[in-house]
Design a protein around this motif. Structure first.
Motif, PDB file in Angstrom:
ATOM      1  N   LEU A   1       8.478  -6.032 -21.783  1.00 43.84           N
ATOM      2  CA  LEU A   1       8.662  -4.656 -22.239  1.00 43.84           C
ATOM      3  C   LEU A   1      10.077  -4.188 -21.954  1.00 43.84           C
ATOM      4  CD1 LEU A   1       5.265  -3.065 -21.134  1.00 43.84           C
ATOM      5  CD2 LEU A   1       5.896  -4.039 -23.340  1.00 43.84           C
ATOM      6  N   SER A   2      10.487  -3.114 -22.597  1.00 40.68           N
ATOM      7  CA  SER A   2      11.858  -2.618 -22.517  1.00 40.68           C
ATOM      8  C   SER A   2      12.183  -2.116 -21.118  1.00 40.68           C
ATOM      9  CB  SER A   2      12.060  -1.475 -23.515  1.00 40.68           C
ATOM     10  OG  SER A   2      11.235  -0.375 -23.155  1.00 40.68           O
ATOM     11  N   ALA A   3      13.485  -1.976 -20.870  1.00 43.41           N
ATOM     12  CA  ALA A   3      13.949  -1.514 -19.561  1.00 43.41           C
ATOM     13  C   ALA A   3      13.540  -0.071 -19.292  1.00 43.41           C
ATOM     14  CB  ALA A   3      15.472  -1.646 -19.477  1.00 43.41           C
ATOM     15  N   GLY A   4      13.119   0.638 -20.335  1.00 39.50           N
ATOM     16  CA  GLY A   4      12.667   2.010 -20.133  1.00 39.50           C
ATOM     17  C   GLY A   4      11.459   2.110 -19.240  1.00 39.50           C
ATOM     18  N   THR A   5      10.810   0.984 -19.041  1.00 47.38           N
ATOM     19  CA  THR A   5       9.639   1.008 -18.148  1.00 47.38           C
ATOM     20  C   THR A   5      10.030   1.345 -16.719  1.00 47.38           C
ATOM     21  OG1 THR A   5       9.872  -1.367 -17.769  1.00 47.38           O
ATOM     22  CG2 THR A   5       8.385  -0.670 -19.526  1.00 47.38           C
ATOM     23  N   ARG A   6      11.303   1.092 -16.342  1.00 43.82           N
ATOM     24  CA  ARG A   6      11.738   1.453 -14.988  1.00 43.82           C
ATOM     25  C   ARG A   6      11.630   2.960 -14.788  1.00 43.82           C
ATOM     26  NH1 ARG A   6      11.765  -3.231 -15.867  1.00 43.82           N
ATOM     27  NH2 ARG A   6      13.082  -4.869 -14.947  1.00 43.82           N
ATOM     28  N   THR A   7      12.029   3.679 -15.828  1.00 48.67           N
ATOM     29  CA  THR A   7      11.905   5.135 -15.756  1.00 48.67           C
ATOM     30  C   THR A   7      10.448   5.546 -15.688  1.00 48.67           C
ATOM     31  OG1 THR A   7      13.910   5.301 -17.106  1.00 48.67           O
ATOM     32  CG2 THR A   7      12.584   7.293 -16.863  1.00 48.67           C
ATOM     33  N   ALA A   8       9.608   4.826 -16.430  1.00 48.92           N
ATOM     34  CA  ALA A   8       8.185   5.128 -16.424  1.00 48.92           C
ATOM     35  C   ALA A   8       7.586   4.922 -15.033  1.00 48.92           C
ATOM     36  CB  ALA A   8       7.451   4.255 -17.446  1.00 48.92           C
ATOM     37  N   ILE A   9       8.064   3.876 -14.340  1.00 47.00           N
ATOM     38  CA  ILE A   9       7.577   3.616 -12.986  1.00 47.00           C
ATOM     39  C   ILE A   9       7.858   4.815 -12.091  1.00 47.00           C
ATOM     40  CG2 ILE A   9       7.904   2.205 -10.921  1.00 47.00           C
ATOM     41  CD1 ILE A   9       8.544  -0.120 -12.771  1.00 47.00           C
ATOM     42  N   LEU A  10       9.108   5.306 -12.134  1.00 45.83           N
ATOM     43  CA  LEU A  10       9.471   6.455 -11.312  1.00 45.83           C
ATOM     44  C   LEU A  10       8.664   7.694 -11.713  1.00 45.83           C
ATOM     45  CD1 LEU A  10      13.350   5.985 -11.204  1.00 45.83           C
ATOM     46  CD2 LEU A  10      11.684   5.391  -9.440  1.00 45.83           C
ATOM     47  N   ALA A  11       8.421   7.830 -13.013  1.00 42.46           N
ATOM     48  CA  ALA A  11       7.649   8.985 -13.479  1.00 42.46           C
ATOM     49  C   ALA A  11       6.222   8.923 -12.968  1.00 42.46           C
ATOM     50  CB  ALA A  11       7.673   9.040 -15.003  1.00 42.46           C
ATOM     51  N   VAL A  12       5.603   7.745 -13.037  1.00 36.74           N
ATOM     52  CA  VAL A  12       4.240   7.579 -12.526  1.00 36.74           C
ATOM     53  C   VAL A  12       4.193   7.901 -11.040  1.00 36.74           C
ATOM     54  CG1 VAL A  12       2.442   5.894 -12.008  1.00 36.74           C
ATOM     55  CG2 VAL A  12       3.508   5.910 -14.259  1.00 36.74           C
ATOM     56  N   LEU A  13       5.166   7.358 -10.319  1.00 35.86           N
ATOM     57  CA  LEU A  13       5.214   7.570  -8.877  1.00 35.86           C
ATOM     58  C   LEU A  13       5.337   9.050  -8.548  1.00 35.86           C
ATOM     59  CD1 LEU A  13       5.389   6.264  -6.064  1.00 35.86           C
ATOM     60  CD2 LEU A  13       7.856   6.164  -6.354  1.00 35.86           C
ATOM     61  N   ALA A  14       6.292   9.722  -9.204  1.00 36.90           N
ATOM     62  CA  ALA A  14       6.516  11.133  -8.918  1.00 36.90           C
ATOM     63  C   ALA A  14       5.343  11.999  -9.361  1.00 36.90           C
ATOM     64  CB  ALA A  14       7.802  11.594  -9.600  1.00 36.90           C
ATOM     65  N   CYS A  15       4.870  11.769 -10.593  1.00 40.63           N
ATOM     66  CA  CYS A  15       3.797  12.599 -11.135  1.00 40.63           C
ATOM     67  C   CYS A  15       2.521  12.477 -10.319  1.00 40.63           C
ATOM     68  CB  CYS A  15       3.512  12.212 -12.588  1.00 40.63           C
ATOM     69  SG  CYS A  15       4.792  12.736 -13.742  1.00 40.63           S
ATOM     70  N   SER A  16       2.128  11.251  -9.998  1.00 40.30           N
ATOM     71  CA  SER A  16       0.856  11.050  -9.314  1.00 40.30           C
ATOM     72  C   SER A  16       0.862  11.664  -7.924  1.00 40.30           C
ATOM     73  CB  SER A  16       0.525   9.555  -9.227  1.00 40.30           C
ATOM     74  OG  SER A  16       1.569   8.863  -8.566  1.00 40.30           O
ATOM     75  N   VAL A  17       1.955  11.428  -7.171  1.00 40.38           N
ATOM     76  CA  VAL A  17       2.018  11.962  -5.807  1.00 40.38           C
ATOM     77  C   VAL A  17       2.097  13.479  -5.823  1.00 40.38           C
ATOM     78  CG1 VAL A  17       3.396  12.031  -3.703  1.00 40.38           C
ATOM     79  CG2 VAL A  17       3.031   9.856  -4.868  1.00 40.38           C
ATOM     80  N   VAL A  18       2.973  14.040  -6.667  1.00 41.39           N
ATOM     81  CA  VAL A  18       3.139  15.493  -6.708  1.00 41.39           C
ATOM     82  C   VAL A  18       1.879  16.173  -7.213  1.00 41.39           C
ATOM     83  CG1 VAL A  18       4.394  17.380  -7.812  1.00 41.39           C
ATOM     84  CG2 VAL A  18       5.627  15.391  -6.947  1.00 41.39           C
ATOM     85  N   LEU A  19       1.292  15.654  -8.290  1.00 39.01           N
ATOM     86  CA  LEU A  19       0.129  16.312  -8.877  1.00 39.01           C
ATOM     87  C   LEU A  19      -1.120  16.152  -8.014  1.00 39.01           C
ATOM     88  CD1 LEU A  19       0.757  15.568 -12.645  1.00 39.01           C
ATOM     89  CD2 LEU A  19       0.949  17.743 -11.449  1.00 39.01           C
ATOM     90  N   CYS A  20      -1.228  15.052  -7.277  1.00 34.08           N
ATOM     91  CA  CYS A  20      -2.338  14.944  -6.324  1.00 34.08           C
ATOM     92  C   CYS A  20      -2.235  16.029  -5.271  1.00 34.08           C
ATOM     93  CB  CYS A  20      -2.350  13.563  -5.668  1.00 34.08           C
ATOM     94  SG  CYS A  20      -3.172  12.294  -6.650  1.00 34.08           S
ATOM     95  N   SER A  21      -1.003  16.317  -4.863  1.00 33.77           N
ATOM     96  CA  SER A  21      -0.794  17.387  -3.889  1.00 33.77           C
ATOM     97  C   SER A  21      -1.129  18.739  -4.502  1.00 33.77           C
ATOM     98  CB  SER A  21       0.655  17.377  -3.403  1.00 33.77           C
ATOM     99  OG  SER A  21       0.904  18.464  -2.548  1.00 33.77           O
ATOM    100  N   LEU A  22      -0.650  18.993  -5.733  1.00 38.66           N
ATOM    101  CA  LEU A  22      -0.903  20.277  -6.380  1.00 38.66           C
ATOM    102  C   LEU A  22      -2.371  20.482  -6.720  1.00 38.66           C
ATOM    103  CD1 LEU A  22       2.175  20.479  -8.787  1.00 38.66           C
ATOM    104  CD2 LEU A  22       1.860  21.631  -6.587  1.00 38.66           C
ATOM    105  N   SER A  23      -3.114  19.406  -6.954  1.00 36.23           N
ATOM    106  CA  SER A  23      -4.532  19.533  -7.300  1.00 36.23           C
ATOM    107  C   SER A  23      -5.396  19.847  -6.095  1.00 36.23           C
ATOM    108  CB  SER A  23      -5.024  18.237  -7.954  1.00 36.23           C
ATOM    109  OG  SER A  23      -5.046  17.187  -6.999  1.00 36.23           O
ATOM    110  N   GLY A  24      -4.796  19.873  -4.911  1.00 34.12           N
ATOM    111  CA  GLY A  24      -5.562  20.202  -3.710  1.00 34.12           C
ATOM    112  C   GLY A  24      -6.268  19.029  -3.085  1.00 34.12           C
TER     113      GLY A  24
END
Length: 504
Positions: A77-100
């Protein structure tokens, strides 16, 4: 830690009432009392448990993203997946916190905790998918449909292991919240008994307050009575309790409950009020505001409709798949029963199903061929109360039958009853005709749903339960049935069978 871990009032079998119900404001609040002294009870374990949960979520995220990275490289897959990795990491951790999902109030609570994790991961998927739609070159399908579901599974699994550790610690008297309970002595006695039977709830009742009219009562069930209901707030401040459990008593008028809530606002204690409808909980309870007054709405139990269709479909599919997967084991068990004494493999018994209809329930025969004929001479030795007949060492049980009963393998043919629609995977225990004939109008509510291969009675002690307790659990299931509850019961059934508790 920003707030104390709060535990709602939980009833036996894992079904709890939903928190405290706020009463309407009746008057101007009193002047704020002086700050309470620091709690004498350590909360170190709560802080460490929360840290462990956060670390487990981060670890699950890293593992899932690592798997996604390896897979992305393997698929070219394209190198853009590196950005996707960071997005998954940030979104999941932050949103788990925001969801309580990291809130101390729900940590260790099971279904609610898992639901919030799922909500956070789902939100992360939505946030990640939107840029993928805006920028076609950024392929996020692998992350949305592969990495995030894996992350959710890993996060729930790690939290489950932590929760099992917490429950184990509570079973040995550790990691418990100090509780003071106040109300009528009869309701207090029931609350004390329930918390002792289920230490995993996390409550340790250390003191009680009773109405002044009760007189001189020094203790109830071994718990000291420290005062009357009027002085409850003062005892909370002096004792540093974390939960104030208010049980039913005529003393608790709306005004007094409101004033007590005000008096406890600057303490570490959470006020929990036991509802009058003790057996009604979960999805049937709703708090709504009418004319500025918070009211507790109780919806009618659901016995038909879309959820019932989903349940029936899930029963049929699950029973079919289990019969196919377990076919070799069923053949081995059938051969073992046949070889024992040459009698029939299947035992057929008339039972009562939904709405009082009669059906034939199937089981692997675990007793001698003429077991029913021997029942009359053994009835005097009956160890069960009510209309049930139980013997821990029943002489009619064969050697292979004892093994089958210990692991509930004798009940596997009931999957055929589920497949034909006569039974459900989860439901009340199917009664004998003579048992149902003795039912009063209240107990007859058990027959409003299909009987189950397992149920609350199965995961709460099986044959060790009294007749009254088994009836109460069945009625509670009927009143509070939901698909989520069925899933929890099925999961707990596996553990109950492996522990062999109450199996004879």
């Amino acid at each position: 830690m920003q707030e104390p871990m709060r535990t709602p009032l939980v009833l036996p079998g894992g079904i709890g009432a939903r928190g405290a119900v706020r009463t309407p404001v009746l008057a101007a609040p009193p002047q704020p009392p002086q700050p309470a002294p620091a709690s004498a009870h350590s909360t170190v374990w709560e802080r460490w448990y929360r840290v462990a949960v956060v670390v487990s979520d981060v670890l699950a995220t890293l593992l899932a993203c690592g798997f996604g990275t390896v897979l992305a490289v393997a698929l070219g897959l394209s190198a853009g997946t590196r950005t996707a990795i960071l997005a998954v990491l940030a979104c999941s951790v932050v949103l788990c916190s925001l969801s309580g999902s990291w809130s101390p109030r729900i940590l260790g609570e099971g279904p609610e905790e898992y639901r919030r994790v799922g909500r956070g991961v789902f939100a992360a998927g939505v946030v990640l998918a939107v840029p993928g739609l805006a920028f076609p070159s950024w392929d996020v399908r692998l992350w949305v449909f592969g990495v995030l579901p894996l992350l959710a599974v890993l996060a729930v699994l790690l939290r489950y292991l932590l929760r099992r550790y917490l429950h184990s610690a509570r079973g040995t008297g550790r990691c418990l919240l100090p509780v003071i309970a106040a109300g009528d002595p009869r309701t207090l006695r029931d609350l004390v008994e329930r918390t002792r039977l289920q230490p995993h709830v996390g409550w340790r009742i250390e003191a009680l307050c009773v109405p002044a009219a009760v007189g001189q009562v020094s203790e109830i069930e071994g718990i000291p009575v420290v005062g009357d209901l009027e002085g409850l707030a003062g005892h909370v401040r002096r004792g540093g309790y974390r939960v104030v459990a208010v049980t039913a008593d005529q003393h608790w008028t709306p005004r007094r409950l409101q004033r007590l809530a005000w008096e406890l606002e600057d303490t570490p204690a959470e006020m929990v009020v036991a509802p009058v409808l003790m057996e009604v909980a979960g999805p049937r309870l709703h708090v709504s505001s009418v004319l500025g007054m918070p009211l507790l709405r109780v919806s009618a139990p659901v016995f038909n409709g879309a959820r019932r269709i989903i349940k029936s479909l899930a029963d049929w599919v699950s029973a079919f798949l289990l019969l196919v997967l377990l076919a070799p084991a069923l053949l081995v068990i059938a051969a073992a029963v046949k070889v024992t004494d040459g009698g029939p493999v299947i035992y057929r018994q008339r039972r009562i199903g939904r709405n009082g209809t009669t059906f034939t329930m199937l089981k692997f025969r675990s007793m001698v061929v003429d077991a029913d004929a021997q029942l009359s001479r053994l009835r005097a030795a009956n160890e069960a109360d009510g209309p049930l007949f139980k013997l821990r060492r029943d002489p009619r049980v064969t050697r292979i039958g004892a093994v089958l009963r210990r692991y509930s393998l004798d009940e596997l043919p009931q999957l055929l009853n589920v497949l034909t629609g006569r039974m459900s995977l989860v439901g009340p225990r199917p009664p004998l005709p003579e048992e149902s004939d003795a039912y009063d109008s209240e107990v007859r509510r058990r027959l409003l749903v299909k009987p189950g291969l397992t149920g609350l009675w199965q995961v709460s002690g099986r044959s060790d339960l009294s007749w009254a307790e088994s009836v109460r659990l069945d009625l509670r299931y009927v009143e509070n049935w939901s698909l989520a509850l069925d899933a929890v019961i099925l999961w707990k059934t596996v553990r109950a069978v492996l522990k062999k508790q109450g199996a004879y």
